[in-house]
Scaffold this active site. Sequence first.
Site, mmCIF file in Angstrom:
data_model
loop_
_atom_site.group_PDB
_atom_site.id
_atom_site.type_symbol
_atom_site.label_atom_id
_atom_site.label_comp_id
_atom_site.label_asym_id
_atom_site.label_seq_id
_atom_site.Cartn_x
_atom_site.Cartn_y
_atom_site.Cartn_z
ATOM 1 N N ILE A 19 0.848 -0.993 -0.072
ATOM 2 C CA ILE A 19 -0.044 0.004 -0.143
ATOM 3 C C ILE A 19 0.859 1.245 0.087
ATOM 4 C CG2 ILE A 19 -1.689 1.173 1.249
ATOM 5 C CD1 ILE A 19 -2.721 -1.364 2.441
ATOM 6 N N SER A 143 -6.945 -1.522 10.425
ATOM 7 C CA SER A 143 -7.301 -2.432 9.655
ATOM 8 C C SER A 143 -8.664 -2.818 10.395
ATOM 9 C CB SER A 143 -6.363 -3.510 10.199
ATOM 10 O OG SER A 143 -6.835 -4.847 9.795
ATOM 11 N N TYR A 156 -1.565 -8.029 16.908
ATOM 12 C CA TYR A 156 -1.925 -7.277 15.767
ATOM 13 C C TYR A 156 -2.858 -6.349 15.859
ATOM 14 C CZ TYR A 156 -2.581 -6.011 10.691
ATOM 15 O OH TYR A 156 -3.030 -5.089 9.613
ATOM 16 N N LYS A 160 -3.824 -2.505 16.525
ATOM 17 C CA LYS A 160 -4.584 -1.854 15.580
ATOM 18 C C LYS A 160 -5.707 -1.061 16.482
ATOM 19 C CE LYS A 160 -2.305 -2.531 11.522
ATOM 20 N NZ LYS A 160 -1.624 -1.381 11.045
HETATM 21 N N1 LIG Z 1 -2.967 -5.749 3.202
HETATM 22 C C1 LIG Z 1 -3.721 -5.816 3.700
HETATM 23 O O1 LIG Z 1 -4.831 -6.555 3.569
HETATM 24 C C2 LIG Z 1 -3.962 -4.853 4.903
HETATM 25 C C3 LIG Z 1 -4.962 -4.937 5.589
HETATM 26 C C4 LIG Z 1 -5.458 -4.158 6.875
HETATM 27 C C5 LIG Z 1 -4.264 -3.258 7.196
HETATM 28 N N2 LIG Z 1 -3.223 -3.230 6.503
HETATM 29 C C6 LIG Z 1 -2.088 -2.194 7.007
HETATM 30 O O2 LIG Z 1 -1.565 -1.544 5.887
HETATM 31 C C7 LIG Z 1 -0.360 -1.105 6.371
HETATM 32 C C8 LIG Z 1 0.410 -1.731 4.833
HETATM 33 O O3 LIG Z 1 0.636 -2.843 4.553
HETATM 34 P P1 LIG Z 1 0.910 -3.544 3.252
HETATM 35 O O4 LIG Z 1 -0.420 -4.568 2.999
HETATM 36 O O5 LIG Z 1 1.217 -2.857 2.387
HETATM 37 O O6 LIG Z 1 1.985 -4.745 3.886
HETATM 38 P P2 LIG Z 1 3.314 -5.095 3.195
HETATM 39 O O7 LIG Z 1 3.208 -5.402 1.675
HETATM 40 O O8 LIG Z 1 3.932 -6.096 3.937
HETATM 41 O O9 LIG Z 1 4.224 -3.922 3.368
HETATM 42 C C9 LIG Z 1 4.722 -3.587 4.533
HETATM 43 C C10 LIG Z 1 5.542 -2.280 4.674
HETATM 44 O O10 LIG Z 1 5.847 -1.857 5.945
HETATM 45 C C11 LIG Z 1 7.352 -1.875 5.907
HETATM 46 N N3 LIG Z 1 7.875 -2.229 7.262
HETATM 47 C C12 LIG Z 1 7.422 -3.725 8.022
HETATM 48 N N4 LIG Z 1 7.912 -3.574 9.044
HETATM 49 C C13 LIG Z 1 8.753 -2.644 9.148
HETATM 50 C C14 LIG Z 1 9.733 -2.248 10.132
HETATM 51 N N5 LIG Z 1 10.032 -3.021 11.498
HETATM 52 N N6 LIG Z 1 10.422 -0.662 10.145
HETATM 53 C C15 LIG Z 1 10.132 -0.183 8.879
HETATM 54 N N7 LIG Z 1 9.249 -0.673 7.773
HETATM 55 C C16 LIG Z 1 8.546 -1.758 8.181
HETATM 56 C C17 LIG Z 1 7.859 -2.914 4.980
HETATM 57 O O11 LIG Z 1 9.051 -2.213 4.560
HETATM 58 P P3 LIG Z 1 10.448 -3.203 4.888
HETATM 59 O O12 LIG Z 1 10.148 -4.497 4.827
HETATM 60 O O13 LIG Z 1 11.311 -2.542 3.722
HETATM 61 O O14 LIG Z 1 10.976 -2.412 6.070
HETATM 62 C C18 LIG Z 1 6.694 -2.432 3.783
HETATM 63 O O15 LIG Z 1 7.028 -1.225 3.247
HETATM 64 C C19 LIG Z 1 0.156 -1.967 7.206
HETATM 65 O O16 LIG Z 1 -0.027 -1.193 8.604
HETATM 66 C C20 LIG Z 1 -1.250 -2.959 7.711
HETATM 67 O O17 LIG Z 1 -1.230 -3.336 8.792
HETATM 68 C C21 LIG Z 1 -3.014 -4.117 5.315
#
Ligand SMILES: NC(=O)c1ccc[n+]([C@@H]2O[C@H](COP(=O)([O-])OP(=O)(O)OC[C@H]3O[C@@H](n4cnc5c(N)ncnc54)[C@H](OP(=O)(O)O)[C@@H]3O)[C@@H](O)[C@H]2O)c1
Length: 266
Positions: A19, A143, A156, A160
């Site tokens: 995202i 979320s 988690y 949230k």
């Molecule tokens: N995808 C869904 O279905 C969904 C649903 C509900 C909520 N969300 C929320 O949306 C947000 C983005 O999630 P996403 O779906 O895009 O997940 P993703 O594809 O796993 O991306 C996660 C991002 O967070 C960074 N990250 C993770 N751990 C980190 C750390 N310790 N320090 C710095 N950066 C960190 C990762 O970068 P690096 O690995 O390079 O650090 C990556 O850029 C999150 O807050 C997630 O909880 C997503």
Amino acid sequence: MNKPFKDKVVWITGASAGIGEALALAFAKEEARLILSARRANELNRVAQQTGLPPLDILVLPFDLNDTSKATALAAQVINKFGRIDILINNGGNSQRSEAMQSSEALERQLMEVNYFSAVNISKAVLPYMKRQKSGHIVVLSSIAGKFGFYLRSSYSAAKHALHGYFESLRLETETLGISTLIVCPGKIKTNISINALTAQGETHNKMDASHEKAMLAETCATIILQSILQKKEEVLIGGKELLAVKLKRFFPKWFATVIRKQSPY
Ligand SMILES: NC(=O)c1ccc[n+]([C@@H]2O[C@H](COP(=O)([O-])OP(=O)(O)OC[C@H]3O[C@@H](n4cnc5c(N)ncnc54)[C@H](OP(=O)(O)O)[C@@H]3O)[C@@H](O)[C@H]2O)c1
């Protein structure tokens, strides 16, 4: 064409993938100026290059959300380069795939740190600048797990839920300073979130959950987030039919209690 985000300074955490990456590309199309953060500098540089923005308009600022004790210094770096900060998007995070009884305290604290305390610390580091500007927008990625607990998501989901209490309070305290707060609650979005989710041993789950494979695209999610910022929404739910669970819990809690037990954790 009208570009309301043109020249706005936007700091996105978790910008190396999913995202956050989609948000970076969407804001770049709007000719915003960007700060991209995550741990992996190489992936941030890849995204920075993809935005096509000139070096003057983009800053790659890598750091680990597990330790945001230097958030004030990071915010100062942003101000040094751009002189202001208009939008902070607390997007970076990690999901969980482990039962509460198997999860170590270390894992539970890490999930709270990365998903909750980092957003608090970074927001507090930029708020003095937004106060001085008399304007600003704080966005936080919660979320549907911030609306109800679910299998394998105890910490988690707790993190949230905590975001709602904190950022709803912050909104009340800062809106008279010209600062808006948006809480985004995605359902299922097609990213690597399930692959990157942490297991009881603190390792990555390494599997794409079936529910994410068929989910809404990150680009669509990013477009809705930009619209919600423009519309100064306080909260937005983004996703597909899984969002019905939020309404069900609110209006038909007994029905929700039956339905939620039948859902797969994956
Ligand atoms: N995808 C869904 O279905 C969904 C649903 C509900 C909520 N969300 C929320 O949306 C947000 C983005 O999630 P996403 O779906 O895009 O997940 P993703 O594809 O796993 O991306 C996660 C991002 O967070 C960074 N990250 C993770 N751990 C980190 C750390 N310790 N320090 C710095 N950066 C960190 C990762 O970068 P690096 O690995 O390079 O650090 C990556 O850029 C999150 O807050 C997630 O909880 C997503």
